[in-house]
Design a protein around this motif. Structure first.
Motif, short mmCIF file in Angstrom:
data_model
loop_
_atom_site.label_atom_id
_atom_site.label_comp_id
_atom_site.label_asym_id
_atom_site.label_seq_id
_atom_site.Cartn_x
_atom_site.Cartn_y
_atom_site.Cartn_z
N PRO A 113 0.79 -1.07 -0.08
CA PRO A 113 -0.13 -0.02 0.12
C PRO A 113 0.84 1.31 0.03
O PRO A 113 0.32 2.79 -0.27
CB PRO A 113 -0.68 -0.13 1.02
CG PRO A 113 0.25 -1.10 2.14
CD PRO A 113 0.43 -1.78 1.42
N ASN A 114 2.33 1.37 0.54
CA ASN A 114 2.50 2.60 0.74
C ASN A 114 4.27 2.66 0.77
O ASN A 114 4.74 3.62 1.29
CB ASN A 114 2.27 3.83 1.46
CG ASN A 114 1.73 3.24 2.96
OD1 ASN A 114 1.88 2.11 3.35
ND2 ASN A 114 0.51 3.91 3.74
N ASP A 115 5.03 1.83 -0.34
CA ASP A 115 6.80 2.17 0.19
C ASP A 115 7.31 2.14 -1.45
O ASP A 115 6.23 2.05 -2.48
CB ASP A 115 6.91 -0.01 0.43
CG ASP A 115 6.62 0.11 1.62
OD1 ASP A 115 6.68 0.41 2.66
OD2 ASP A 115 7.20 -1.64 1.70
N VAL A 116 7.87 2.61 -1.03
CA VAL A 116 8.89 3.35 -2.05
C VAL A 116 9.70 3.16 -2.57
O VAL A 116 10.63 2.58 -1.57
CB VAL A 116 9.25 4.66 -2.17
CG1 VAL A 116 9.71 5.79 -3.99
CG2 VAL A 116 7.63 6.04 -2.16
N LEU A 117 10.37 2.41 -3.80
CA LEU A 117 10.95 1.08 -3.96
C LEU A 117 11.83 1.27 -4.85
O LEU A 117 11.24 2.15 -6.16
CB LEU A 117 11.08 -0.48 -4.02
CG LEU A 117 10.48 -1.52 -3.22
CD1 LEU A 117 8.92 -0.50 -2.39
CD2 LEU A 117 9.74 -2.55 -3.56
N VAL A 118 13.50 1.34 -5.09
CA VAL A 118 13.96 1.32 -6.31
C VAL A 118 15.00 0.06 -6.40
O VAL A 118 15.83 -0.46 -5.53
CB VAL A 118 15.20 2.78 -6.19
CG1 VAL A 118 15.89 3.30 -7.44
CG2 VAL A 118 14.22 3.84 -6.52
N ASP A 119 15.10 -0.05 -8.20
CA ASP A 119 15.65 -1.42 -7.58
C ASP A 119 15.38 -2.76 -6.77
O ASP A 119 16.23 -3.14 -6.79
CB ASP A 119 17.46 -1.03 -7.99
CG ASP A 119 17.76 0.20 -9.22
OD1 ASP A 119 16.97 0.38 -10.14
OD2 ASP A 119 18.91 0.41 -9.31
N GLY A 120 13.74 -2.76 -6.51
CA GLY A 120 13.87 -3.89 -6.02
C GLY A 120 14.28 -3.74 -4.62
O GLY A 120 13.79 -4.72 -3.78
#
Ligand code: BTN
Length: 255
Positions: A113-120
């Motif tokens: 619902p509300n995490d921000v991920l970059v490259d997994g």
């Protein structure tokens, strides 16, 4: 900086060298009548909180710990999608900081619902808490933890967490990142109040890191199949049925 950027929120901004949790500071202020946009920042937190009662690693000098009091004109059922929209705000600012261009597409993904991920790996988390009064929303506290300068993480987080520094972000300054976030949040909450999730669905689709991925959520195992206009996660099970999930923590399988 806030003035220069034309922020509609962020008055006042309270900055503490150390606090227990900026979400607690903002909640206390909200119950004392703090206005829409009042913001709380700290260099370090001693009791930083994540979702589902997890602790949020909050060492001094490294990361951004920001909580904003919002008083949106919304019904309580509009809250889960608001959290998604705030994730989109963080993702947009992250893309700017990482120099992601329109042509190369977004780098920052949103994990429902509300995490921000970059490259997994997780770059930021949101903790949205609400105070209701007489069945209506009195205030929302939007807490954002964004990893900025961290170059290493405790062992249990190392494989799952990343920071703007690790990702090659340049000129990282926590106050100016906070200012950019406040500008984006101020603007975006207004759009959401007026139009709901519809203006964000295409972007959410683009940034959705779960789409097509096998997951477990709320006792259901299936394949994530996007986010609908009420902010529910769609999951398709092996019997072909579509389930709509309103809240929960998602576990992914595999590497
Ligand atoms: C999560 O991913 O579980 C949410 C993490 C939210 C952390 C932020 S840091 C600022 C604010 N204060 C807190 O105690 N938590 C939020």
């Amino acid at each position: 900086e806030l003035e220069r950027l034309g922020a509609s929120i962020g008055r006042p901004v309270v900055v503490a060298p150390v606090t227990a949790s900026t979400n607690d500071d903002a909640r206390r202020a909200a119950s004392g009548g703090a206005p829409h946009g009042a913001s709380f920042l700290a260099d370090a937190q001693t009791q930083g909180r994540g979702r589902s009662g997890h602790a949020w690693h909050s060492p001094a000098g490294e990361n951004l710990y920001l909580s904003v009091v919002l008083r949106p004109k919304l019904a309580p059922q509009a809250l889960p999608p608001l959290a998604l929209v705030l994730g989109v705000c963080v993702a947009r600012v992250v893309d700017e900081l990482l120099g992601a261009s329109k042509a190369s597409g977004p780098r920052a993904g949103v994990k429902w619902p509300n995490d921000v991920l970059v490259d997994g790996k997780k770059l930021a988390g949101l903790l949205v808490e609400t105070a209701l009064r007489g069945g209506a929303i009195d205030a929302v506290v939007a807490g954002i933890g964004l990893n900025v300068h961290a170059s290493s993480f405790p062992e249990e987080l190392a494989s799952r967490a990343t920071s703007l520094h690790v990702l090659g972000g340049r000129g990282l300054d926590r106050s100016s990142i906070a200012a950019r976030l406040l500008v984006e949040i101020g603007r975006t909450v207004r759009v959401f109040e007026a139009n709901g999730l519809d203006p964000f669905l295409a972007e959410l689709d683009h940034r959705d890191v779960l789409r097509g991925v096998p997951i477990d959520v709320s006792g259901i195992s299936g394949t994530a199949a996007g986010i609908d206009r009420e902010g529910y996660l769609r999951v398709i099970t092996s019997d072909g049925a579509t389930h709509r999930i309103g809240s929960g923590s998602v576990t992914t399988h595999g590497p």
